[in-house]
Design an enzyme around this catalytic site. Structure first.
Site, PDB file in Angstrom:
ATOM      1  N   ASN A   9       0.853  -1.188   0.000  1.00 33.60           N
ATOM      2  CA  ASN A   9       0.000   0.000   0.000  1.00 33.60           C
ATOM      3  C   ASN A   9       0.889   1.238   0.000  1.00 33.60           C
ATOM      4  O   ASN A   9       1.493   1.578   1.015  1.00 33.60           O
ATOM      5  CB  ASN A   9      -0.907  -0.017   1.240  1.00 33.60           C
ATOM      6  CG  ASN A   9      -1.790   1.214   1.326  1.00 33.60           C
ATOM      7  OD1 ASN A   9      -1.925   1.970   0.361  1.00 33.60           O
ATOM      8  ND2 ASN A   9      -2.391   1.426   2.483  1.00 33.60           N
ATOM      9  N   TRP A  10       0.954   1.900  -1.147  1.00 31.74           N
ATOM     10  CA  TRP A  10       1.829   3.075  -1.276  1.00 31.74           C
ATOM     11  C   TRP A  10       1.231   4.323  -0.631  1.00 31.74           C
ATOM     12  O   TRP A  10       1.907   5.353  -0.546  1.00 31.74           O
ATOM     13  CB  TRP A  10       2.105   3.356  -2.752  1.00 31.74           C
ATOM     14  CG  TRP A  10       2.875   2.265  -3.444  1.00 31.74           C
ATOM     15  CD1 TRP A  10       3.318   1.082  -2.897  1.00 31.74           C
ATOM     16  CD2 TRP A  10       3.282   2.240  -4.815  1.00 31.74           C
ATOM     17  NE1 TRP A  10       3.974   0.338  -3.844  1.00 31.74           N
ATOM     18  CE2 TRP A  10       3.965   1.020  -5.036  1.00 31.74           C
ATOM     19  CE3 TRP A  10       3.136   3.126  -5.880  1.00 31.74           C
ATOM     20  CZ2 TRP A  10       4.503   0.667  -6.276  1.00 31.74           C
ATOM     21  CZ3 TRP A  10       3.661   2.779  -7.121  1.00 31.74           C
ATOM     22  CH2 TRP A  10       4.340   1.567  -7.312  1.00 31.74           C
ATOM     23  N   LYS A  11      -0.026   4.252  -0.241  1.00 31.24           N
ATOM     24  CA  LYS A  11      -0.721   5.390   0.379  1.00 31.24           C
ATOM     25  C   LYS A  11      -0.587   6.633  -0.515  1.00 31.24           C
ATOM     26  O   LYS A  11      -0.620   6.521  -1.736  1.00 31.24           O
ATOM     27  CB  LYS A  11      -0.221   5.611   1.809  1.00 31.24           C
ATOM     28  CG  LYS A  11      -0.365   4.341   2.667  1.00 31.24           C
ATOM     29  CD  LYS A  11      -0.157   4.591   4.143  1.00 31.24           C
ATOM     30  CE  LYS A  11      -0.342   3.291   4.915  1.00 31.24           C
ATOM     31  NZ  LYS A  11      -0.243   3.502   6.370  1.00 31.24           N
ATOM     32  N   HIS A  95      -9.623   0.687   5.176  1.00 30.14           N
ATOM     33  CA  HIS A  95      -8.355   0.973   5.853  1.00 30.14           C
ATOM     34  C   HIS A  95      -8.600   1.958   6.992  1.00 30.14           C
ATOM     35  O   HIS A  95      -9.432   2.853   6.895  1.00 30.14           O
ATOM     36  CB  HIS A  95      -7.338   1.550   4.862  1.00 30.14           C
ATOM     37  CG  HIS A  95      -5.951   1.609   5.399  1.00 30.14           C
ATOM     38  ND1 HIS A  95      -5.530   2.602   6.259  1.00 30.14           N
ATOM     39  CD2 HIS A  95      -4.886   0.786   5.227  1.00 30.14           C
ATOM     40  CE1 HIS A  95      -4.265   2.386   6.580  1.00 30.14           C
ATOM     41  NE2 HIS A  95      -3.846   1.294   5.967  1.00 30.14           N
ATOM     42  N   GLU A 167      -5.055  -5.174  10.549  1.00 30.41           N
ATOM     43  CA  GLU A 167      -4.073  -4.123  10.799  1.00 30.41           C
ATOM     44  C   GLU A 167      -4.405  -3.431  12.118  1.00 30.41           C
ATOM     45  O   GLU A 167      -5.287  -2.571  12.162  1.00 30.41           O
ATOM     46  CB  GLU A 167      -4.103  -3.081   9.671  1.00 30.41           C
ATOM     47  CG  GLU A 167      -3.562  -3.565   8.347  1.00 30.41           C
ATOM     48  CD  GLU A 167      -3.262  -2.390   7.416  1.00 30.41           C
ATOM     49  OE1 GLU A 167      -2.111  -2.254   7.010  1.00 30.41           O
ATOM     50  OE2 GLU A 167      -4.176  -1.607   7.128  1.00 30.41           O
ATOM     51  N   GLY A 173       2.383   2.571  10.808  1.00 34.47           N
ATOM     52  CA  GLY A 173       3.247   3.733  10.663  1.00 34.47           C
ATOM     53  C   GLY A 173       3.900   4.202  11.941  1.00 34.47           C
ATOM     54  O   GLY A 173       4.482   5.284  11.981  1.00 34.47           O
ATOM     55  N   GLY A 234       4.983   1.429   4.567  1.00 35.74           N
ATOM     56  CA  GLY A 234       6.212   2.140   4.230  1.00 35.74           C
ATOM     57  C   GLY A 234       7.265   1.292   3.550  1.00 35.74           C
ATOM     58  O   GLY A 234       7.961   1.756   2.633  1.00 35.74           O
TER      59      GLY A 234
END
Length: 251
Positions: A9-11, A95, A167, A173, A234
């Site tokens: 997930n590159w966000k 999410h 999650e 993060g 990340g």
């Protein structure tokens, strides 16, 4: 037998140049056989990444899609049918950043889940508890409620074409991560809840763990019996690191 899966997930990260570099790095990776690999770039770059990864054995998903399956008058949204047309396979639903920051409710997420499936996409349902909820001993209650919201709306068979990502919000993060046993305990509870309604669905659904997964801890997490891979944040922005995580899933 469930196929291991690693999803990146590159966000809201990336520029045109950095996405080209990352896509090229991913395309040059040596992928382990038998591992499903997918990346979720910002919607602006989805077609660029799909084109760049053509023939590389890596699927592409979207981070969000609209509550309705077809295109129409919904400013700022992208229809799941549009995502499917350009080549997306997956879409994230629920999410924690969208639940908490955007304020998406279970009702809205259910609409997105159904619209994705109707459009031929596989939804990746994200569930998890906050630190306060974990400290209050409510982890399984919270996760169970988030699962039940979808089951109550569409039935257990909805998870025959879906992926579930656990999650813990406190591990996203932050550099913190659930211990392998903590993660396994929740994954086992998720599978048990599903199995109470349909043993076959429970046995076949992929359960991913997300929350500060790195190459250094991936193998131990993925070695747990009910953890089928990871939803990586990340660390997915570095092709070498992401490749190492994929190889850990292959082992």
């Amino acid at each position: 037998m469930r196929r291991p899966m690693v999803a990146g997930n590159w966000k809201m990260h990336g520029t045109r140049a950095s996405v080209v570099e990352l896509t090229q790095g991913l395309g040059n990776m040596s992928l382990p056989s038998g591992v499903e690999v997918a990346v979720f770039p910002p919607s602006l770059f989805v077609t660029q990444v799909i084109d760049g990864l053509e023939g590389k054995g890596i699927n592409v998903g979207a981070q969000n899609s609209a509550v309705q399956p077809e295109q129409g008058a919904l400013t700022g949204e992208v229809a799941p049918s549009q995502l499917a047309e350009v080549g997306c396979k997956y879409v994230l639903v629920g999410h924690s950043e969208r639940r908490q920051i955007i304020g998406e409710s279970d009702e809205v997420l259910n609409q997105k889940f159904a619209a994705a499936q109707k459009s031929g996409l596989t939804p990746v349902l994200c569930i998890g508890e906050t630190l306060a909820e974990r400290e209050a001993g409510e982890t399984l209650k919270v996760v169970g409620r988030q699962l039940s919201s979808v089951i109550d709306a569409f039935g257990i068979k909805a998870f025959a074409n879906a992926v579930i990502a656990y999650e813990p919000v406190w591990a996203i993060g932050t550099g913190l991560t659930a211990s392998p046993q903590q993660a396994q305990d929740v994954h086992a509870a998720i599978r048990k809840q599903l199995a109470a309604m349909d043993a076959e669905v429970a046995a076949n659904v992929q359960l991913l763990y997300g929350g500060s997964v790195k190459a250094a801890n991936a193998a131990e997490l993925f070695g747990m019996p009910d953890i089928d891979g990871g939803l990586i944040g990340g660390a997915s922005l570095n092709a070498d690191e992401f490749g190492a995580i994929c190889r850990a899933a292959g082992n």
